[in-house]
Write a protein that holds these residues in place. Sequence first.
Motif, short mmCIF file in Angstrom:
data_model
loop_
_atom_site.label_atom_id
_atom_site.label_comp_id
_atom_site.label_asym_id
_atom_site.label_seq_id
_atom_site.Cartn_x
_atom_site.Cartn_y
_atom_site.Cartn_z
N HIS A 111 15.19 -7.41 -13.01
CA HIS A 111 16.47 -7.48 -13.65
C HIS A 111 17.59 -7.89 -12.59
O HIS A 111 18.79 -7.96 -13.03
CB HIS A 111 16.81 -6.67 -14.73
N ASP A 156 22.50 -4.63 -19.75
CA ASP A 156 22.43 -6.12 -19.52
C ASP A 156 23.60 -6.74 -19.23
O ASP A 156 23.97 -7.81 -18.33
CB ASP A 156 21.53 -6.68 -20.71
N ARG A 157 24.50 -6.58 -20.12
CA ARG A 157 26.00 -7.24 -20.04
C ARG A 157 26.50 -6.91 -18.74
O ARG A 157 27.14 -7.92 -17.93
CB ARG A 157 26.94 -6.66 -21.11
N ARG A 160 24.73 -8.93 -15.77
CA ARG A 160 25.34 -10.26 -15.74
C ARG A 160 26.67 -10.41 -15.39
O ARG A 160 26.90 -11.37 -14.88
CB ARG A 160 25.04 -10.99 -17.15
N GLN A 161 27.56 -9.57 -15.60
CA GLN A 161 28.75 -9.36 -15.00
C GLN A 161 28.71 -9.45 -13.39
O GLN A 161 29.65 -10.04 -12.77
CB GLN A 161 29.61 -8.65 -15.69
N ALA A 164 25.53 -13.46 -12.33
CA ALA A 164 25.18 -14.34 -13.26
C ALA A 164 23.87 -14.30 -13.32
O ALA A 164 23.21 -14.95 -14.47
CB ALA A 164 26.12 -15.57 -13.12
N GLU A 165 23.04 -14.38 -12.16
CA GLU A 165 21.61 -14.49 -12.36
C GLU A 165 20.81 -13.39 -12.62
O GLU A 165 19.79 -13.43 -12.50
CB GLU A 165 21.26 -15.10 -10.77
N TRP A 166 21.44 -12.40 -12.80
CA TRP A 166 20.74 -11.10 -13.12
C TRP A 166 20.52 -10.96 -14.55
O TRP A 166 21.32 -11.63 -15.39
CB TRP A 166 21.37 -9.87 -12.37
N GLY A 167 19.88 -9.98 -15.14
CA GLY A 167 19.81 -9.79 -16.46
C GLY A 167 18.27 -9.17 -16.94
O GLY A 167 17.42 -9.23 -16.26
#
Length: 212
Positions: A111, A156-157, A160-161, A164-167
Motif C-alpha cells: 500500500h 487509505d484516503r 492517497r493524499q 497518488a500511486e499509493w493505497g
Amino acid sequence: MADTDERLHATAAARNGEAILQVLKAVHQPGLRILEIASGPGQHGALFAQAMPDIIWQASDPDPRMRASEQAWGEGLENMPAPLDLDVLKPQWWKAVENPVDMMLCVNMIHCAPKTAIEGLLAGAGRLLEPGSALMLYGPFTFNGMHSVDSNKNFDRMLRQQNAEWGVRDLNDIADAGQKHAMVYERFVEMPSNNHILVLRRQGTLQETTPI
Ligand SMILES: C[S@@+](CC[C@H](N)C(=O)[O-])C[C@H]1O[C@@H](n2cnc3c(N)ncnc32)[C@H](O)[C@@H]1O
C-alpha cells in the motif's frame, strides 16, 4: 554494537511484531530460510531471528538507509545475513537472490508503493519459491472493494493524499496477480488492528512466458 547506532525504530513494527511472530511460529520448521521483502528498519527481522535461532532471516529493502538499519539490528545475530537490495518494481529483481528461499514475508509494503508492486512481488515469489512454499503478505486490505472498518478507509484516503500511486489494495487484485505467477491465494489470518495476513502458495508449474 557499533559506535554509531544506525538502528531506526518504527512504531508499527514494535506494535505488530509479536502478533506476526505467533503466526510464523505456527509454521516454523528448523532450517527454514525466510526472505523478507521491504524489511524497512529491520526490527521485525531481529525479533524473529532472535525468537527462532534455527531459521535464516534474509532481510531486504531498496532504500540504503533502511538496509543500514537492518544491518545494525542484525548485529550479533548469526542467522540474519547482510540485507539485500531488492526492489520489486525492477524487472527480474529475483535474480539478485542467490540463496534458496523456503518462505517469503512482506509487511506493510504494497500500500506504500505503486499498484504494479503487487505483480512485481508475486512474479518474484513465483520464481523464488518451490511448489508448496508460501508468501505471507501482511497489511490492511479491502475485500471485494470494501474496507473492513472506517479507520482503514481513512488510512487509505491519507495514503492517497500522501502519494497518488499509493493505497490499500484489494484481495481480488492480489489473487488475480498471483494466478499469473503460480501463486495461489489460500487463506487469510485475522491480525490485530484490522490487519490481515494473506497466504499465497506456490502451485504446480510456472509458465516462464508469463509476462511481467
Ligand atoms: C511502511 S514501510 C514497512 C517496513 C517494514 N516492513 C515494517 O513493517 O516495519 C514500507 C517499506 O517498503 C519499502 N518499499 C517501497 N517500495 C518498494 C519496492 N518497490 N520494493 C521493495 N520494497 C519497497 C520501503 O523502502 C519501506 O522500507
